[in-house]
Design a protein around this motif. Structure first.
Motif, mmCIF file in Angstrom:
data_model
loop_
_atom_site.group_PDB
_atom_site.id
_atom_site.type_symbol
_atom_site.label_atom_id
_atom_site.label_comp_id
_atom_site.label_asym_id
_atom_site.label_seq_id
_atom_site.Cartn_x
_atom_site.Cartn_y
_atom_site.Cartn_z
ATOM 1 N N ASP A 231 2.604 3.936 68.316
ATOM 2 C CA ASP A 231 2.536 3.223 69.447
ATOM 3 C C ASP A 231 1.143 3.071 70.093
ATOM 4 O O ASP A 231 0.550 4.017 70.564
ATOM 5 N N PRO A 232 0.621 2.023 69.881
ATOM 6 C CA PRO A 232 -0.901 1.515 70.342
ATOM 7 C C PRO A 232 -1.051 1.823 71.563
ATOM 8 O O PRO A 232 -2.144 2.105 72.161
ATOM 9 N N TYR A 233 0.019 1.637 72.427
ATOM 10 C CA TYR A 233 -0.151 1.481 73.957
ATOM 11 C C TYR A 233 -0.320 3.049 74.478
ATOM 12 O O TYR A 233 -1.288 3.367 75.114
ATOM 13 N N TYR A 234 0.556 4.001 74.002
ATOM 14 C CA TYR A 234 0.719 5.153 74.330
ATOM 15 C C TYR A 234 -0.233 6.221 73.528
ATOM 16 O O TYR A 234 -0.593 7.338 73.832
ATOM 17 N N ALA A 235 -0.619 5.553 72.351
ATOM 18 C CA ALA A 235 -1.453 5.963 71.544
ATOM 19 C C ALA A 235 -1.017 7.200 70.892
ATOM 20 O O ALA A 235 -1.480 8.616 70.644
ATOM 21 N N VAL A 236 0.377 7.163 70.503
ATOM 22 C CA VAL A 236 1.050 8.474 69.834
ATOM 23 C C VAL A 236 1.702 8.085 68.381
ATOM 24 O O VAL A 236 2.019 6.764 68.146
ATOM 25 N N ILE A 237 1.891 8.801 67.639
ATOM 26 C CA ILE A 237 2.578 8.713 66.189
ATOM 27 C C ILE A 237 3.556 10.074 66.320
ATOM 28 O O ILE A 237 3.492 11.273 66.554
ATOM 29 N N PRO A 238 4.982 9.871 66.062
ATOM 30 C CA PRO A 238 5.896 10.675 66.120
ATOM 31 C C PRO A 238 6.186 11.332 64.691
ATOM 32 O O PRO A 238 6.032 10.459 63.742
ATOM 33 N N PHE A 239 6.399 12.672 64.650
ATOM 34 C CA PHE A 239 6.535 13.247 63.597
ATOM 35 C C PHE A 239 7.854 14.065 63.745
ATOM 36 O O PHE A 239 8.349 14.591 64.899
ATOM 37 N N ASP A 240 8.648 14.469 62.613
ATOM 38 C CA ASP A 240 9.875 15.453 62.517
ATOM 39 C C ASP A 240 9.474 16.898 62.472
ATOM 40 O O ASP A 240 8.064 17.098 62.555
ATOM 41 N N ASP A 241 10.092 17.749 62.326
ATOM 42 C CA ASP A 241 9.678 19.172 62.508
ATOM 43 C C ASP A 241 8.950 19.582 61.049
ATOM 44 O O ASP A 241 8.200 20.905 61.248
ATOM 45 N N ASN A 242 9.013 18.743 60.065
ATOM 46 C CA ASN A 242 8.452 19.324 59.079
ATOM 47 C C ASN A 242 7.259 18.259 58.876
ATOM 48 O O ASN A 242 6.293 18.161 57.703
ATOM 49 N N SER A 243 6.431 17.709 59.919
ATOM 50 C CA SER A 243 5.139 17.034 59.943
ATOM 51 C C SER A 243 5.455 15.701 59.241
ATOM 52 O O SER A 243 4.297 15.411 58.864
ATOM 53 N N ARG A 244 6.553 15.084 58.978
ATOM 54 C CA ARG A 244 6.704 13.790 58.616
ATOM 55 C C ARG A 244 6.587 12.887 59.403
ATOM 56 O O ARG A 244 7.515 12.935 60.369
ATOM 57 N N PRO A 245 5.978 11.648 59.334
ATOM 58 C CA PRO A 245 6.012 10.502 60.342
ATOM 59 C C PRO A 245 7.378 9.828 60.284
ATOM 60 O O PRO A 245 8.112 9.704 59.255
ATOM 61 N N LEU A 246 7.750 9.684 61.613
ATOM 62 C CA LEU A 246 9.335 9.102 61.686
ATOM 63 C C LEU A 246 9.157 7.462 61.781
ATOM 64 O O LEU A 246 8.143 6.778 62.330
#
Length: 322
Positions: free
Chosen positions: A173-188
C-alpha cells in the motif's frame, strides 16, 4: 368494473414496485448484485493467482512508445532519478517495494488528482497531495521501471498495488506505506489480506515508509483497514500495468468500466466479490449506469399509473359521446 379493478390493482402494484426500487438503490449490497449481473462472469478464485505470463494477453501492458516517452519525462521533469531506480533493480521484490515507497510522498490529502498525467502526479504526491489511487499509480510506474510486474487493486474505497515476485502476488500500500505479512513473515496477496481482515484474523503490517510516516511505530490494529472491515467485501484488480496508457486515455475522456471476470472466493464468511478488469475501473460511472436503469423502471411504472387511468377515462368519455 373489471377494468377499474385491473387499473386500481396495477396502480397499487406499480407504486409498491417503485418504492421497492427506490429503497433498493440505497442498498450497496443489492447494487453490487446488479453490477455482477450486468457486467461479470465467474471464474475460479485461482485466477487471481495466475502469473502475468499465464494471463497472457489478458494482462495489459503499456506500449514501448508510451513507456519511453513517460519515463523520459519523469526523469527530466521530476526529482526521481533514473540511476536510483536502476540501482535497486536487482534487490528482492519486497525490499525493492519498500525502497520505492520511501522516495514517494508520505500519504496525501485524500483528494484524487483526476485528469493529471503521471509527471504531475509525482510532483503533487511529493507534497502530500492526492489520494490512494494516485499513489498506487505512481508506485506502479516507478516499480515497472525496476522490472516489477504490478497491478492496481482496491476495495470499495482504497487503492493499493500487487507485485508479482516471480512466484506469487503480494500486496503493498504506497499510500499508507505498509506491506502485510502472515504469522510466518510471508507477504500476503490482497485477497489473502482481505480474507484475514474479514475473518478478524491477525496480520502484521510492516511500515516501509520511514520513521516520519504517519503510521510508523503504530500497532497493526490501529490501521484504518481494521476500522472498516466491510470495505473488503469487494476486491477489485486491474488486469495489467498499463498506467501510462490509462492516464493518457483518462485525460481525453472518462473511462467506462470493462468488467471481465468476477468470483466469490470467501462464500463461507459472506459474499466477497473480486472483480477482474482490463481497464481502469470507475465504480461511480458503473453505479450511475445501474441506478439509471432502475430509475427508468420507476419512470415506466409511474408512467403506466398515469397513462392507464387517462386512457380509461378517455375511453369512457368517447363511448358516451357515441
Amino acid at each position: 368494473m373489471k377494468t377499474e379493478k385491473f387499473i386500481t390493482s396495477l396502480f397499487m402494484l406499480n407504486i409498491i414496485l417503485a418504492v421497492i426500487l427506490v429503497y433498493t438503490m440505497k442498498s450497496d449490497g443489492i447494487i453490487a448484485v446488479f453490477e455482477d449481473i450486468f457486467y461479470s462472469k465467474k471464474v475460479s478464485a485461482g485466477y487471481m493467482t495466475f502469473s502475468p505470463e499465464l494471463l497472457g494477453n489478458s494482462f495489459k501492458r503499456d506500449t514501448e512508445a508510451d513507456k519511453n516517452d513517460g519515463y523520459n519525462r519523469i526523469f527530466t521533469e521530476t526529482n526521481i532519478k533514473r540511476r536510483y531506480l536502476t540501482g535497486i533493480s536487482n534487490i528482492p521484490p519486497v525490499e525493492r517495494a519498500g525502497l520505492i515507497i520511501k522516495i514517494m510522498g508520505n500519504s496525501g490529502d485524500g483528494n484524487c488528482l483526476n485528469g493529471q498525467d503521471i509527471v504531475s502526479k509525482i510532483k503533487l504526491t511529493e507534497h502530500r497531495k492526492g489520494c490512494s489511487e494516485d499513489f498506487a499509480e505512481v508506485f506502479s510506474v516507478l516499480a515497472g521501471y525496476t522490472g516489477l510486474d504490478t497491478r492496481l487493486v482496491k476495495n470499495s474505497n482504497h487503492y493499493g498495488v500487487e507485485i508479482f515476485d516471480g512466484k506469487k502476488w503480494f500486496f503493498t500500500d504506497p499510500y499508507y506505506a505498509v506491506i502485510p505479512f502472515d504469522d510466518n513473515s510471508r507477504p500476503l496477496s490482497f485477497t489473502n489480506m482481505a480474507d484475514r481482515i474479514s475473518r478478524n484474523r491477525h496480520i502484521r503490517l510492516e511500515c516501509v515508509g520511514g520513521s516520519d510516516h504517519c503510521l510508523a511505530g503504530k500497532p497493526s490494529e490501529s490501521h484504518p483497514y481494521f476500522s472498516d472491515r466491510a470495505a473488503f467485501a469487494s476486491v477489485y484488480a486491474l488486469m495489467g500495468n498499463n498506467i501510462f496508457g490509462i492516464l493518457k486515455k483518462e485525460a481525453i475522456t472518462p473511462l467506462k468500466p470493462e468488467f471481465v471476470y468476477t468470483f466469490a472466493p470467501y462464500r463461507e464468511v459472506k459474499p466477497h466479490w473480486a472483480h477482474l478488469i482490463t481497464d481502469m475501473e470507475n465504480t461511480d460511472h458503473l453505479r450511475k449506469i445501474v441506478t439509471g436503469f432502475m430509475m427508468l423502471w420507476i419512470a415506466l411504472f409511474l408512467a403506466a399509473d398515469v397513462a392507464l387511468p387517462v386512457y380509461f377515462v378517455y375511453s369512457k368519455f368517447s363511448s358516451k359521446k357515441k
